[in-house]
Structure formats: C-alpha cells, structure tokens
Design an enzyme around this catalytic site. Structure first.
Site, short mmCIF file in Angstrom:
data_model
loop_
_atom_site.label_atom_id
_atom_site.label_comp_id
_atom_site.label_asym_id
_atom_site.label_seq_id
_atom_site.Cartn_x
_atom_site.Cartn_y
_atom_site.Cartn_z
CE LYS A 83 -4.34 0.74 2.45
NZ LYS A 83 -4.90 0.75 3.81
C1 E4P Z 1 -8.27 1.58 3.71
O1 E4P Z 1 -7.48 0.78 3.23
C2 E4P Z 1 -8.09 2.26 4.99
O2 E4P Z 1 -7.43 1.38 5.87
C3 E4P Z 1 -9.38 2.60 5.67
O3 E4P Z 1 -10.51 2.24 4.94
C4 E4P Z 1 -9.40 3.91 6.38
O4 E4P Z 1 -10.66 4.11 6.95
P1 E4P Z 1 -10.97 5.19 8.09
O5 E4P Z 1 -11.32 6.47 7.44
O6 E4P Z 1 -12.15 4.59 8.82
O7 E4P Z 1 -9.73 5.28 8.95
#
Ligand code: E4P
Length: 217
Positions: A83
């Site tokens: 990522k």
């Molecule tokens: C995606 O890969 C992220 O980990 C995630 O969806 C972030 O979400 P949040 O806005 O609830 O932290």
C-alpha cells in the site's frame, strides 16, 4: 463485489474468513497501532488466514525508501499487496512495483483525477476514502461514480476498492455503482447479514414448527 476486512484484529479476520465470504484484508499504520501487535508478525499471520490480497502500508515518503520498505514487506507472503500513498513518490513506487508483478494498493485517494493517475501508474487497486470524504463535506459516493466512469472510459484494469466505509449504505451504493471491492470494519460487514424481518421470520417459523411435534434429525 469483493469484500475485504479493514482491520488487523486476528479474531475478527478468522471469524469472517470462516464464512467463506472474505476476499482480502486491508491494514494501515493506525490499525496496526490499534492492534498493539508487531507489524511483520501480524501481517504474516493475516496472510496465513486469508488467501486473497492483504494490504500492508509503507511509511516512508520518498521513492527509494518506499522501495526498500516494499522489498521487506513483499517477502512476508505471496499475497501481500503493497500500500502506497497517492503522492508523486507513491505513484513512482507503484509503477516500479507493478511492472515487477507486485500487487499495489494506492491509498488516500480523494479525487477522480488522483484515481486517473493511479490507474496510469498501473495500480492493482485504488482506494478512495468515502467516509473521510463525507466527513469533510464532500460526497464520497459521487467520487466512486466519477472514478467508475473514467475507468470504464479507458478500460483501465485498476480495481476500485471503496475504503473508509462507515455503514451498510456505503456498501449498497458501492455495489450499485459497480465498484470492484469494498473494505469495511468487521462490525459493518457483520451488520450486512442482519434484517429485523429475517429474525422475526425465523422466530415465527420455529414457533409453528414446535406445534408439529416433528424433528428433522
Ligand atoms: C483503507 O485501506 C483504509 O485502511 C481505511 O478504509 C481507512 O478508513 P478510516 O477512514 O475509517 O480510517
């Protein structure tokens, strides 16, 4: 639509994997911190439970350092998906890694133009954050619609991974738009199974079944 769990909690991942409906997992530095676990160790354990892509995020900000971190992370397991943030260095890293056959999830996407860049960089997944978009007065689902239109216009292979999902309506709308994947906290995924009329229906059927005095086994 594929379902990914947005968590680093092993018990939740095991429970969801047992349903046969879990296609992958996404983590981020905040979720790793929340789990209190060692990043490498917990990522390896998640990869052993789930066959599909498991996103592990780099924390470096420049391309060379991202590549070094990615090198370590991709050795954890074959299903690790690196990522990277949606920055110039992140997309440079994305291009280098995907050209080499490594899965890349480009994260922190908040505009359709950013998603266009990620697709051009060969991203395996683009992660638009709908919940955080909504929180800031924008319309998260409109962003998904725009990205879907652009990707369809140019037949990009990059999969739209709806992220920052906060509730079941985000899941429904993602499916209606035709997003490829959604990642949600386990709590939201479990809520998808529920309906008050399902519970009421089961209760009614069981009451009537008791009256028959029969048993199946
Ligand atoms: C995606 O890969 C992220 O980990 C995630 O969806 C972030 O979400 P949040 O806005 O609830 O932290």
């Amino acid at each position: 639509m594929k379902f990914f769990a947005d968590t680093a909690e092993l018990d939740d991942i095991k429970e969801l994997a047992a349903t046969g409906l879990l296609d992958g997992v996404t983590t981020n530095p905040s979720l790793i911190a929340k789990s209190g676990r060692d990043f490498m160790e917990v990522t390896k354990e998640i990869c052993d439970i789930v066959d599909g892509p498991v996103s592990a995020e780099v924390v470096a900000l420049d391309h060379e350092a991202m590549m070094k971190e990615a090198e370590v992370l991709r050795k954890i397991a074959d299903n690790v998906c690196i990522k990277v943030p949606l920055t110039i260095d992140g997309l440079k890293t994305c291009k280098a890694l995907t050209s080499d056959g490594t899965m890349v999830n480009v994260t922190l996407c908040f505009s359709a133009n950013q998603a266009l860049l990620a697709a051009k960089a060969g991203a395996t997944f683009i992660s638009p954050f709908v919940g955080r978009h909504d929180d800031n007065g924008f319309n998260g689902m409109e962003l998904i619609e725009d990205i879907k239109t652009i990707y369809d216009n140019y037949l990009f292979d990059t999969e739209i991974l709806v992220a920052s999902v906060r509730h079941v309506t985000h899941v429904l709308e993602s499916a209606l738009i035709g997003a490829d994947v959604m990642t949600a906290p386990p709590k939201v995924i479990k809520q998808l199974f529920n309906h008050v009329l399902t519970d009421k229906g089961i209760e009614g059927f069981l009451k009537d079944w008791e009256k028959t005095g029969q048993s199946i086994i």
